[in-house]
Design a protein around this motif. Structure first.
Motif, short mmCIF file in Angstrom:
data_model
loop_
_atom_site.label_atom_id
_atom_site.label_comp_id
_atom_site.label_asym_id
_atom_site.label_seq_id
_atom_site.Cartn_x
_atom_site.Cartn_y
_atom_site.Cartn_z
N SER A 1 -2.91 -2.97 2.62
CA SER A 1 -4.11 -2.46 1.93
C SER A 1 -5.40 -2.85 2.66
O SER A 1 -6.39 -2.14 2.59
CB SER A 1 -4.17 -2.99 0.50
N ASP B 1 -6.58 -0.33 5.00
CA ASP B 1 -6.89 0.99 4.43
C ASP B 1 -8.30 1.48 4.72
O ASP B 1 -8.48 2.65 5.07
CB ASP B 1 -6.61 0.98 2.94
N TRP C 1 0.80 -1.21 0.00
CA TRP C 1 0.00 0.00 0.00
C TRP C 1 0.84 1.27 0.00
O TRP C 1 0.32 2.37 0.10
CB TRP C 1 -0.94 -0.01 1.22
#
Ligand code: ARG
Length: 596
Positions: free
Chosen positions: A268, A271, A163
């Motif tokens: 990720s 996130d 990410w």
């Protein structure tokens, strides 16, 4: 059943208590003077002052009070007041029999089960897996197995680096290659053909440009990172292609290393929690503006360090540095995702403890994150622990590189080790009669054992030099030696089976049988030390000691050529050794072949 050191300690503690001495000092340990007794206690020296007596006198009163239990006759006294215990053959027999019968080979379980997440491996998408992630994988896998074996509920999480800025960088590179992203069909074709090798070429090339001061590339990559994190569909599509290609390759790498995760999550995955978390941190008044970025201060008043500024002047600054939560471009940073991952884990796994098996050089980063998590009330500081480790170095003593100066890919490293294993097997005339398939399987197991054992036999904090020749030796403290010893016991047991010889009750008599029983007894102590200190080298040490003790036993106490109850006992000892040795190796993540 307790291991002998614990049983001795408990017995000694009750003697201490009876004499009004502080039982805290009653500890009995394996002795480094086995000629005087296999176990030793030094506590008389520590309690003498409080008792207003000479250590010798205290030792004498302990010895006098020690009613010969079935553990040992009264201890002898040496030097200024050391107590030496000679363990009885009966106690050794009972303990060895217990180890032989116990499914956990004499290992104890934790008293209070905990829920534990082990964060390890941590490869980065688009960068491929290299030797830098080898130690994280090897040590983390072992720690995970040790915790699980002792009864905790454990999740291993790969925590892929998927990410960060490197994502934006590769997106920028692809944009240049395709002359922009306007032609959707062209992009589609390019993404379908994407390989990890390509990503591994693109990423360093562009990283180098940024490092060499290409501000344009840097700014575009930052924007691309922010766009990805901001939810741009185009960026997300490109990201997904990179992610999937890397993930497939990394799963293969992990499988060949014998490393497996319960959670294959990445940065990720945290996130979606970030916007809410930032809002929450803001509401709690923890965020400050800093030149367009948002930071969270974690240093306590008075905690400072000296810092050299660009102009050469030295200033006192707060330490640890503040955690950068949102960059001036609006991107989430490495620490931000780590913090959000704590929120995610607390929600999903509800762990009592999260262990991070990551390079020691990231210690400051974790200190920032842990303090931030504590301040925000997401986790207590003592629920978060960094298990740092040193580097694997090349012959020049700096982190291992290829001859060309690049990072060595994990697959290439394993390939080199397998090649050397094939050579060594042939030199030792092993496997000439194996099918090609079995030979290859054994070579792979020998290669992995060599790499892993070399790594795990050092305390994790210590850096070591990668020396395949030494790691691959069939003699000395190596993985291949331990496999060879295990396989030798397997072959003895197979022969016994063929000759229909049965194992029976264990009876410890011979000096080498005593040594083997003592080695078997030491497993639980080694395991507890490895657990408490998150340090698998205690088990590596144990595996070697056990193999050595077996070797002495095998030389001095013939098994199959002996007879009757002696033979049955020795066979049972051999089986118990094999069980405990393979178990110990398994806790180190090392697989033993059937024969070699
Ligand atoms: N991807 C990181 C690296 O290659 C390691 C991740 C470690 N785990 C963590 N929670 N930060 O340096």
């Amino acid at each position: 059943m307790k291991d002998l050191a614990s049983a001795f300690t408990a017995a000694n503690a009750s003697v201490f208590a009876k004499l009004g001495l502080d039982p805290k000092h009653a500890d009995v340990r394996r002795s480094d003077r086995p000629d005087l007794g296999e176990f030793q206690a030094n506590g008389a020296l520590a309690v003498a002052k409080a008792a207003g007596k000479k250590p010798q006198e205290v030792a004498q009163s302990v010895a006098a009070e020690w009613t010969a239990t079935d553990l040992s006759p009264a201890p002898s006294i040496a030097g200024p007041g050391f107590l030496n215990f000679k363990v009885t053959a009966d106690a050794l027999t009972k303990r060895a029999q217990f180890v032989a019968d116990d499914a956990h080979a004499g290992a104890s379980s934790v008293e209070h089960k905990r829920r534990v997440v082990v964060d390890y491996g941590g490869p980065n998408v688009a960068k491929g897996m290299h030797v830098g992630h080898l130690r994280a994988s090897i040590i983390g896998e072992s720690v995970k197995r040790i915790y699980r074996f002792r009864g905790d509920e454990v999740w291993g999480d790969a925590h892929f680096g998927d990410w960060g800025f490197q994502m934006g960088l590769v997106i920028t590179a692809l944009e240049d290659e395709l002359g922009g992203f306007d032609d959707k069909a062209k992009l589609d074709v390019r993404l379908k053909a994407l390989t990890l090798d390509q990503l591994e070429a693109i990423y360093p090339a562009y990283a180098k440009r940024v490092k060499e001061g290409d501000i344009d590339v840097r700014d575009r990559a930052r924007k691309a990172t922010a766009a990805l994190q901001g939810g741009s569909e185009l960026h997300r599509t490109i990201w997904k292609a990179m992610h999937d290609v890397s993930m497939a390759a990394q799963k293969r790498d992990f499988a060949s290393l014998g490393v497996d995760f319960d959670l294959w999550l990445g940065e990720s995955d945290a996130d979606p929690l970030i916007p809410g978390m930032v809002e929450d941190l803001d509401k709690k008044g923890l965020l400050e503006d800093d030149q367009g970025a948002r930071i969270l201060r974690v240093a306590n008043p008075g905690e400072t360090k000296k810092k050299k500024r660009d102009d050469g002047t030295v200033v006192e600054v707060e330490s640890p540095d503040p955690l950068l939560v949102v960059s001036s471009e609006g991107s989430a940073m490495y620490g931000t995702t780590d913090l959000a991952t704590i929120v995610q884990r607390m929600r999903d796994q509800k762990p009592d403890l999260i262990l991070y098996c990551v390079d020691q050089r990231q210690a400051d980063h974790f200190e920032q994150v842990y303090r931030a998590a504590d301040k925000a009330g997401y986790a207590k500081r003592d629920q978060l622990e960094h298990i740092g480790f040193g580097t694997m170095n090349g012959p020049d003593g700096t982190p291992f590189k290829t001859r060309a100066g690049g990072v060595l890919k994990l697959q290439d490293l394993i390939g080199q080790a397998e090649e050397k294993a094939r050579q060594r097997l042939k030199e030792n005339e092993i496997g000439g009669d194996f099918s090609k398939e079995e030979f290859e399987d054994v070579a792979h197991k020998v290669a992995i054992a060599a790499i892993k054992f070399a790594d795990l036999s050092n305390f994790r904090g210590t850096s070591y030099i990668f020396d395949l020749d030494r790691f691959m030796s069939f003699e000395g403290k190596t993985g291949p030696y331990l496999l060879y010893q295990s396989v030798r016991i397997k072959s003895i047991l197979r022969k016994a089976e063929e000759q229909q010889i049965r194992a029976g009750a264990i009876e410890i008599e011979h000096e080498s049988e005593r040594a083997l029983a003592l080695a078997l007894d030491a497993f639980d102590g080694a395991l507890r030390a490895a657990y408490d200190k998150k340090a698998p080298h205690f088990l590596a040490e144990h595996a070697f000691n056990l193999a050595q003790a077996f070797s002495g036993f095998y030389t001095n106490c013939p098994i199959l050529p002996s007879e009757g109850a002696v033979r049955a006992s020795r066979l049972a000892l051999a089986a118990a050794t094999l069980k405990q040795l393979t178990l110990t190796l398994d806790l180190l993540g090392i697989d033993v072949p059937e024969r070699m």
